[in-house]
Design a protein around this motif. Structure first.
Motif, PDB file in Angstrom:
ATOM      1  N   UNK A  39      40.407  -6.131  27.217  1.00  7.94           N
ATOM      2  CA  UNK A  39      40.854  -5.713  25.895  1.00  7.94           C
ATOM      3  C   UNK A  39      41.047  -4.207  25.791  1.00  7.94           C
ATOM      4  N   UNK A  40      40.209  -3.432  26.480  1.00  8.16           N
ATOM      5  CA  UNK A  40      40.346  -1.974  26.407  1.00  8.16           C
ATOM      6  C   UNK A  40      41.711  -1.517  26.879  1.00  8.16           C
TER       7      UNK A  40
ATOM      8  N   UNK B 114      19.831  -3.281  22.428  1.00 11.49           N
ATOM      9  CA  UNK B 114      21.056  -2.788  23.072  1.00 11.49           C
ATOM     10  C   UNK B 114      22.203  -2.717  22.078  1.00 11.49           C
ATOM     11  N   UNK B 115      22.980  -1.653  22.164  1.00 10.42           N
ATOM     12  CA  UNK B 115      24.281  -1.643  21.502  1.00 10.42           C
ATOM     13  C   UNK B 115      25.241  -2.490  22.321  1.00 10.42           C
ATOM     14  N   UNK B 116      26.284  -3.007  21.682  1.00 13.14           N
ATOM     15  CA  UNK B 116      27.308  -3.740  22.434  1.00 13.14           C
ATOM     16  C   UNK B 116      27.913  -2.865  23.517  1.00 13.14           C
TER      17      UNK B 116
ATOM     18  N   UNK C 265      26.432  -2.934  26.963  1.00 11.41           N
ATOM     19  CA  UNK C 265      26.748  -4.098  27.797  1.00 11.41           C
ATOM     20  C   UNK C 265      28.245  -4.223  28.063  1.00 11.41           C
ATOM     21  N   UNK C 266      28.994  -3.196  27.697  1.00 10.54           N
ATOM     22  CA  UNK C 266      30.438  -3.235  27.917  1.00 10.54           C
ATOM     23  C   UNK C 266      31.145  -4.240  27.034  1.00 10.54           C
ATOM     24  N   UNK C 267      30.605  -4.506  25.846  1.00 10.66           N
ATOM     25  CA  UNK C 267      31.148  -5.539  24.970  1.00 10.66           C
ATOM     26  C   UNK C 267      31.690  -4.990  23.656  1.00 10.66           C
ATOM     27  N   UNK C 268      31.724  -3.674  23.496  1.00 10.93           N
ATOM     28  CA  UNK C 268      32.183  -3.103  22.233  1.00 10.93           C
ATOM     29  C   UNK C 268      33.626  -3.506  21.956  1.00 10.93           C
ATOM     30  N   UNK C 269      33.895  -3.837  20.685  1.00 15.48           N
ATOM     31  CA  UNK C 269      35.223  -4.291  20.300  1.00 15.48           C
ATOM     32  C   UNK C 269      36.204  -3.146  20.147  1.00 15.48           C
TER      33      UNK C 269
ATOM     34  N   UNK D 207      23.621  -5.897  19.853  1.00 21.54           N
ATOM     35  CA  UNK D 207      23.579  -7.294  20.283  1.00 21.54           C
ATOM     36  C   UNK D 207      22.874  -8.142  19.231  1.00 21.54           C
ATOM     37  N   UNK D 208      21.747  -7.641  18.712  1.00 23.32           N
ATOM     38  CA  UNK D 208      20.986  -8.401  17.720  1.00 23.32           C
ATOM     39  C   UNK D 208      21.777  -8.593  16.433  1.00 23.32           C
ATOM     40  N   UNK D 209      22.524  -7.565  16.012  1.00 22.58           N
ATOM     41  CA  UNK D 209      23.361  -7.687  14.816  1.00 22.58           C
ATOM     42  C   UNK D 209      24.312  -8.877  14.941  1.00 22.58           C
ATOM     43  N   UNK D 210      25.034  -8.920  16.047  1.00 27.23           N
ATOM     44  CA  UNK D 210      26.057  -9.948  16.225  1.00 27.23           C
ATOM     45  C   UNK D 210      25.428 -11.328  16.362  1.00 27.23           C
ATOM     46  N   UNK D 211      24.369 -11.437  17.164  1.00 25.51           N
ATOM     47  CA  UNK D 211      23.717 -12.733  17.363  1.00 25.51           C
ATOM     48  C   UNK D 211      23.221 -13.299  16.039  1.00 25.51           C
ATOM     49  N   UNK D 212      22.639 -12.443  15.198  1.00 24.09           N
ATOM     50  CA  UNK D 212      22.129 -12.909  13.910  1.00 24.09           C
ATOM     51  C   UNK D 212      23.258 -13.284  12.966  1.00 24.09           C
TER      52      UNK D 212
END
Length: 408
Positions: A56-57, A161-163, A166-170, A178-183
């Motif tokens: 995506x990047x 962890x921030x996204x 983990x190389x997952x930032x949008x 990570x916790x924000x999104x999972x919740x």
């Protein structure tokens, strides 16, 4: 008995022929893909849509449309901007519209990327148009299913962890954790499915935890009840605003169940800014999840959002309390919020108040209740009035301003 859901412009007596879309969301992509495969195997007519956003990047997305036996589309999409919002607007929604036109009568399982929050997809469906037609005129969101991976969900919910770590930032400015999104994926869902559990204590505890995180959802044990449910509600607010709109924000169950406790804290009194600020670290560190709204004595005009997960905490303005608005400006808020405010209106406080929900493992809900109560204004402090409260030292000053306020 309720009327059948109909597309805009139809009557209640007309059949709704829009394809039903089952949205599958989950932070771990493999279990979510497995659920999509099971749905397709149960219905050979079902179309499964997924997007590979690993590049995506670079502005490159791979789109797959499959059935249980065939690949309908396998396309590489080049976007002008590499972000999830662009992917939804420029490809996900046009794909849903195209499939609805080209394959009428065939329902769709949409596997959204692991860091795309389902609330963002629902908002895009509500406001975007394809070829001049609203997306909701073309397809019907049937349900949002949160697929929980029993082996990893608790670790994700605990993660700090921030996204981006983990190389997952949008996007470059994506500061979510990570916790924000999972919740949020679980909390927004109307259906929750745990996969990979083997019936042991850990699986039972996870089931209790997810029911505390999303008590409003239907919790299912398998994929048999994920189709044609009509569980999706387009009016569902963000979790921290649920209380303002009259929705429950959680379940008050302070007694541990498999170690899981939940506390709903409510008060008509405001928090003292200094005492609340001193308690923030304790709250975030000892609970897995917190959500809701509050008011600070030093900022009596604004409702404040509270959201905590993974040891992190965010707060921000939810706009003005209705009590601080002139009557002519109250039409700008939702009818449901106005009704909720009217039902709960206090002669002194108006609609101001605190509704917070905390969920965690092995934390003392009674101690947290006591600690939060000490942050409330005392009788003596209340008696000094708003003009005095505004003069107190406020560690939150300048951080919670309403972005819609015009400078004076």
């Amino acid at each position: 008995m309720t009327s059948p859901i109909t597309a805009p412009g139809t009557t209640a007596t007309q059949a709704d022929t829009r394809p039903g879309v089952t949205v599958l969301t989950g932070f771990r992509p493999e279990p979510t893909a497995a659920v999509a495969t099971a749905l397709a195997a149960a219905d050979p007519t079902m179309l499964v849509v997924s997007h590979d956003v690993s590049r995506l990047e670079s502005g490159i997305v791979r789109r797959l449309v499959t059935t249980a036996t065939d690949t309908i589309e396998d396309a590489t999409v080049h976007l002008d901007h590499g972000c999830l919002a662009c992917t939804v607007r420029d490809d996900v929604l046009p794909t849903l519209a195209r499939l609805a036109d080209n394959h009428p009568g065939r329902d769709i399982a949409l596997v959204i990327p692991s860091t795309l929050e389902p609330s963002a997809l629902a908002a895009a469906c509500a406001y975007c148009h394809i070829d001049g037609r609203p997306v909701t005129e073309l397809v019907r969101l049937d349900s949002v299913v949160a697929v929980i991976d029993a082996a990893t969900f608790l670790d994700d919910l605990r993660s700090d962890d921030d996204l981006s770590h983990r190389g997952l930032a949008a996007a470059d400015n994506d500061l979510r954790t990570v916790a924000d999104v999972a919740a949020r994926q679980v909390e927004y869902a109307d259906t929750v499915l745990i996969t990979g559990g083997d019936g042991d204590f850990e699986t039972t505890r996870l089931s209790v935890l997810t029911r505390r995180l999303a008590p409003w959802a239907v919790h299912v044990a398998d994929t048999a009840n994920l189709r044609d449910t009509r569980r999706f509600d387009a009016d569902t607010p963000e979790v921290f605003a649920r209380g303002l709109e009259g929705y429950p924000i959680g379940v008050h169950d302070p007694s541990p169940d498999c170690g899981v406790s939940s506390l709903v804290f409510a008060s008509r009194r405001p928090f003292h800014p200094g005492r609340l600020h001193a308690l923030l670290g304790t709250i975030a560190d000892h609970t897995l999840r917190g959500r809701g709204h509050l008011w600070l004595a030093s900022q009596p005009d604004h409702a404040v959002a509270w959201e905590s997960a993974g040891g992190g905490l965010s707060m921000g303005s939810l706009g003005h309390w209705l009590a601080s608005l002139p009557d002519e400006d109250r039409d700008d808020v939702s009818p449901r919020r106005r009704l909720t405010a009217d039902l709960e209106w206090d002669p002194y406080y108006g609609d101001r108040g605190i509704k917070l929900d905390f969920v965690g493992l092995d934390f003392d809900a009674v101690d947290l209740q006591r600690a939060l109560t000490t942050c409330l204004l005392t009788d003596a402090e209340l008696s000094t009035g708003e003009e005095t409260w505004r003069t107190w030292h406020d560690p939150f000053a300048g951080c919670l301003d309403d972005p819609t306020d015009e400078p004076s």
